[in-house]
Every structure is written in structure tokens, then in C-alpha cells.
Write a protein that holds these residues in place. Structure first.
Motif, PDB file in Angstrom:
ATOM      1  N   ALA A 111      59.071 -45.254  -5.331  1.00 54.06           N
ATOM      2  CA  ALA A 111      58.421 -43.969  -5.087  1.00 54.06           C
ATOM      3  C   ALA A 111      59.178 -43.139  -4.063  1.00 54.06           C
ATOM      4  N   ARG A 112      59.006 -41.828  -4.207  1.00 56.68           N
ATOM      5  CA  ARG A 112      59.504 -40.860  -3.233  1.00 56.68           C
ATOM      6  C   ARG A 112      58.387 -39.893  -2.890  1.00 56.68           C
ATOM      7  N   LEU A 113      58.383 -39.403  -1.656  1.00 54.29           N
ATOM      8  CA  LEU A 113      57.476 -38.346  -1.253  1.00 54.29           C
ATOM      9  C   LEU A 113      58.172 -37.003  -1.442  1.00 54.29           C
ATOM     10  N   VAL A 114      57.505 -36.101  -2.136  1.00 52.27           N
ATOM     11  CA  VAL A 114      58.072 -34.784  -2.412  1.00 52.27           C
ATOM     12  C   VAL A 114      57.136 -33.725  -1.849  1.00 52.27           C
ATOM     13  N   ARG A 115      57.672 -32.773  -1.100  1.00 49.55           N
ATOM     14  CA  ARG A 115      56.821 -31.758  -0.477  1.00 49.55           C
ATOM     15  C   ARG A 115      56.697 -30.494  -1.308  1.00 49.55           C
ATOM     16  N   ASP A 116      57.561 -30.332  -2.331  1.00 49.30           N
ATOM     17  CA  ASP A 116      57.415 -29.202  -3.249  1.00 49.30           C
ATOM     18  C   ASP A 116      58.302 -29.427  -4.464  1.00 49.30           C
ATOM     19  N   ALA A 117      57.889 -28.871  -5.577  1.00 50.76           N
ATOM     20  CA  ALA A 117      58.643 -28.933  -6.821  1.00 50.76           C
ATOM     21  C   ALA A 117      57.969 -27.977  -7.796  1.00 50.76           C
ATOM     22  N   PRO A 118      58.690 -27.490  -8.798  1.00 49.30           N
ATOM     23  CA  PRO A 118      58.067 -26.570  -9.766  1.00 49.30           C
ATOM     24  C   PRO A 118      56.825 -27.138 -10.436  1.00 49.30           C
ATOM     25  N   PHE A 119      56.796 -28.477 -10.656  1.00 53.63           N
ATOM     26  CA  PHE A 119      55.643 -29.057 -11.346  1.00 53.63           C
ATOM     27  C   PHE A 119      54.382 -29.084 -10.496  1.00 53.63           C
ATOM     28  N   PHE A 120      54.476 -28.747  -9.207  1.00 50.35           N
ATOM     29  CA  PHE A 120      53.270 -28.664  -8.377  1.00 50.35           C
ATOM     30  C   PHE A 120      52.283 -27.637  -8.949  1.00 50.35           C
ATOM     31  N   ASP A 121      52.799 -26.610  -9.614  1.00 51.76           N
ATOM     32  CA  ASP A 121      51.924 -25.594 -10.193  1.00 51.76           C
ATOM     33  C   ASP A 121      51.032 -26.170 -11.291  1.00 51.76           C
ATOM     34  N   GLU A 122      51.462 -27.273 -11.899  1.00 47.41           N
ATOM     35  CA  GLU A 122      50.666 -27.917 -12.936  1.00 47.41           C
ATOM     36  C   GLU A 122      49.604 -28.846 -12.344  1.00 47.41           C
ATOM     37  N   MET A 123      49.610 -29.013 -11.028  1.00 39.88           N
ATOM     38  CA  MET A 123      48.695 -29.934 -10.364  1.00 39.88           C
ATOM     39  C   MET A 123      47.585 -29.228  -9.604  1.00 39.88           C
ATOM     40  N   VAL A 124      47.438 -27.932  -9.807  1.00 38.64           N
ATOM     41  CA  VAL A 124      46.411 -27.175  -9.094  1.00 38.64           C
ATOM     42  C   VAL A 124      45.030 -27.544  -9.630  1.00 38.64           C
ATOM     43  N   VAL A 125      44.116 -27.891  -8.713  1.00 39.54           N
ATOM     44  CA  VAL A 125      42.724 -28.185  -9.043  1.00 39.54           C
ATOM     45  C   VAL A 125      41.839 -27.428  -8.048  1.00 39.54           C
ATOM     46  N   ARG A 126      40.901 -26.640  -8.561  1.00 42.35           N
ATOM     47  CA  ARG A 126      40.009 -25.832  -7.716  1.00 42.35           C
ATOM     48  C   ARG A 126      40.807 -25.011  -6.701  1.00 42.35           C
ATOM     49  N   ASN A 127      41.866 -24.421  -7.171  1.00 43.10           N
ATOM     50  CA  ASN A 127      42.746 -23.580  -6.358  1.00 43.10           C
ATOM     51  C   ASN A 127      43.509 -24.363  -5.290  1.00 43.10           C
ATOM     52  N   ASN A 128      43.478 -25.697  -5.360  1.00 47.55           N
ATOM     53  CA  ASN A 128      44.210 -26.520  -4.400  1.00 47.55           C
ATOM     54  C   ASN A 128      45.545 -26.925  -4.994  1.00 47.55           C
ATOM     55  N   ARG A 129      46.613 -26.408  -4.419  1.00 50.03           N
ATOM     56  CA  ARG A 129      47.970 -26.806  -4.795  1.00 50.03           C
ATOM     57  C   ARG A 129      48.407 -27.881  -3.815  1.00 50.03           C
ATOM     58  N   PRO A 130      48.765 -29.070  -4.275  1.00 49.71           N
ATOM     59  CA  PRO A 130      49.069 -30.151  -3.333  1.00 49.71           C
ATOM     60  C   PRO A 130      50.241 -29.818  -2.420  1.00 49.71           C
ATOM     61  N   ARG A 131      50.146 -30.328  -1.202  1.00 50.64           N
ATOM     62  CA  ARG A 131      51.253 -30.192  -0.252  1.00 50.64           C
ATOM     63  C   ARG A 131      52.272 -31.304  -0.415  1.00 50.64           C
ATOM     64  N   LEU A 132      51.840 -32.395  -1.025  1.00 51.74           N
ATOM     65  CA  LEU A 132      52.693 -33.559  -1.238  1.00 51.74           C
ATOM     66  C   LEU A 132      52.419 -34.133  -2.616  1.00 51.74           C
ATOM     67  N   ALA A 133      53.419 -34.813  -3.144  1.00 51.48           N
ATOM     68  CA  ALA A 133      53.228 -35.599  -4.362  1.00 51.48           C
ATOM     69  C   ALA A 133      54.053 -36.872  -4.244  1.00 51.48           C
ATOM     70  N   LEU A 134      53.538 -37.925  -4.856  1.00 53.35           N
ATOM     71  CA  LEU A 134      54.261 -39.186  -4.926  1.00 53.35           C
ATOM     72  C   LEU A 134      54.938 -39.245  -6.292  1.00 53.35           C
ATOM     73  N   VAL A 135      56.256 -39.230  -6.290  1.00 55.92           N
ATOM     74  CA  VAL A 135      57.024 -39.310  -7.530  1.00 55.92           C
ATOM     75  C   VAL A 135      57.462 -40.761  -7.717  1.00 55.92           C
ATOM     76  N   VAL A 136      57.056 -41.355  -8.828  1.00 60.56           N
ATOM     77  CA  VAL A 136      57.301 -42.779  -9.071  1.00 60.56           C
ATOM     78  C   VAL A 136      58.270 -42.951 -10.235  1.00 60.56           C
ATOM     79  N   GLU A 137      59.376 -43.619  -9.962  1.00 55.19           N
ATOM     80  CA  GLU A 137      60.333 -43.992 -10.996  1.00 55.19           C
ATOM     81  C   GLU A 137      59.918 -45.352 -11.541  1.00 55.19           C
ATOM     82  N   ILE A 138      59.579 -45.387 -12.815  1.00 54.52           N
ATOM     83  CA  ILE A 138      58.985 -46.573 -13.428  1.00 54.52           C
ATOM     84  C   ILE A 138      60.035 -47.660 -13.656  1.00 54.52           C
ATOM     85  N   GLU A 139      59.707 -48.852 -13.189  1.00 54.13           N
ATOM     86  CA  GLU A 139      60.530 -50.033 -13.466  1.00 54.13           C
ATOM     87  C   GLU A 139      59.811 -51.001 -14.393  1.00 54.13           C
TER      88      GLU A 139
END
Length: 214
Positions: A126-154
Motif C-alpha cells: 500500500a501507498r498513502l496518496v494525498r491527491d489524484a484525479p480519481f479522488f473526484d470519483e470518491m466524493v460522498v455527501r460532498n466529501n472529497r477524501p484528503r487521503l486514499a490508500l492505494v493497494v497494489e494487489i499481490e
């Protein structure tokens, strides 16, 4: 003799994998070989219907954490066949799992679907990401996440329902939430003894759900 010394004296510990295998046995081939390294269309469907994930992490010193993450079904965004992203939402700001990832990127995920005893398991880096274009797809109740956990599947595979069947976790007839003190009473006893119980009951009351994304 202390209580601990009493039960410690009676333990018969397993000390090797060979001993463990002698006791439990070996998995059948289809169970042993079911682990894959990329998402199948059925995995994508599972993720699209899962509203809850348990994330296990471990720091470089070996200390561990398991943290639940929940959102509307499909909150874990599939970026490609070997990568998913999980948004962070407002919480208690302890950041136990995220701090672990900074020193040890290995994570284990279990995705649940209410009413289903089987689960989807994903292990990876996993990596911690503070912004990326796909954050716009994660908006819920007008909340755009400040962080996301990006997981590379093994590793990705489905896990059978035995634990949920044994526990009766999804069987409403087994539910006894009233058998335990309320969240407010637990907080009063263990965390916030200086706050009146009435204030805690109000805080954890019906309006608590209104602040999930605020």
C-alpha cells in the motif's frame, strides 16, 4: 500462584510449522491453489457491492492494527486489474494503520457484503496518496477524501463462510446489542470520564450519523 501463572502452566504450545501441519493437516489442492495475482470480473463485482473492509497493517517494529473502513457499496475504487484505492473519511485522527503503512507497506484486506458469509481477501503493498484525479470519483455527501490508500494487489482470493456460519453474525435472531453497555457508557467509563453521561448520550445519539462526512 497468579491467575496467569496458573493457566500458563497448562499450555501446550505449537512451536513449528511441521507440528502445526501434523495437527491440522494440509489444504486440498483447489484451496491451496486458489490465490491469484489480479482481479477477476467476479472480484470486481464483489468490490462493487461491498460497503465494508477490514484493513490489517503492521509497523516496522511488528506492532499491528486492524481498522474498519466503510462507505456506500463500491467505495473501493478499481484502478486496474492489480490496483485498488480506498478513500479515507473523517475519523478519530489516530491514524494507526496509516502510520504503519509509512514504515511497512504490507496490508491485508477483507471485503464483506452484509448477509454473505463468504468474503473477498486481498493482500498487497500500500501507498498513502494525498491527491489524484480519481479522488473526484470518491466524493460522498460532498466529501472529497484528503487521503486514499492505494493497494497494489499481490494476492486475491475468496474465503469460505464457515466463520460467519459458526458465529451466526448475519442471523438477526442471534443479535443482542442491548446485552452490552451503550457506546456512551463505554466512553464514560474508559475514555471521557470528565464528560457528563447525558452529553455523551447526545453525542452518540441519532445525530451522530449526520456527522459522518463532516
Amino acid at each position: 500462584m497468579s491467575q496467569r501463572a496458573s493457566w500458563e502452566a497448562e499450555l501446550t504450545e505449537v512451536a513449528s510449522e511441521a507440528e502445526l501441519r501434523e495437527l491440522v493437516g494440509d489444504p486440498v489442492p483447489y484451496v491451496k491453489d486458489k490465490v491469484r495475482t489480479a482481479l477477476h470480473e467476479l472480484d470486481r463485482q464483489w468490490l462493487a457491492h461491498s460497503p465494508l473492509c477490514l484493513i490489517a497493517t503492521s509497523a516496522a517494529d511488528g506492532s499491528c492494527d486492524v481498522s474498519p473502513k466503510g462507505d456506500p457499496p463500491g467505495f473501493a475504487l478499481v484502478l486496474d486489474d492489480r490496483t485498488i484505492a480506498i478513500p479515507d473519511r473523517p475519523g478519530n485522527k489516530r491514524l494507526d494503520g496509516f502510520r504503519n503503512v509509512l514504515s511497512n507497506p504490507r496490508v491485508g484486506l477483507i471485503f464483506l457484503v452484509p448477509g454473505r458469509g463468504d468474503t473477498l481477501r486481498i493482500n498487497g503493498r500500500a501507498r498513502l496518496v494525498r491527491d489524484a484525479p480519481f479522488f473526484d470519483e470518491m466524493v460522498v455527501r460532498n466529501n472529497r477524501p484528503r487521503l486514499a490508500l492505494v493497494v497494489e494487489i499481490e494476492e486475491v482470493y475468496h474465503h469460505c463462510a464457515k466463520a460467519f456460519l459458526r458465529s451466526g453474525a448475519w442471523d438477526p435472531e442471534s443479535w443482542r446489542p442491548e446485552a452490552l453497555p451503550s457506546r456512551a457508557r463505554i466512553a464514560k467509563a474508559l475514555e471521557r470520564s470528565d464528560v457528563p453521561l447525558e452529553a455523551l448520550e447526545e453525542y452518540y445519539g441519532p445525530r451522530y450519523a449526520e456527522r459522518l462526512y463532516g
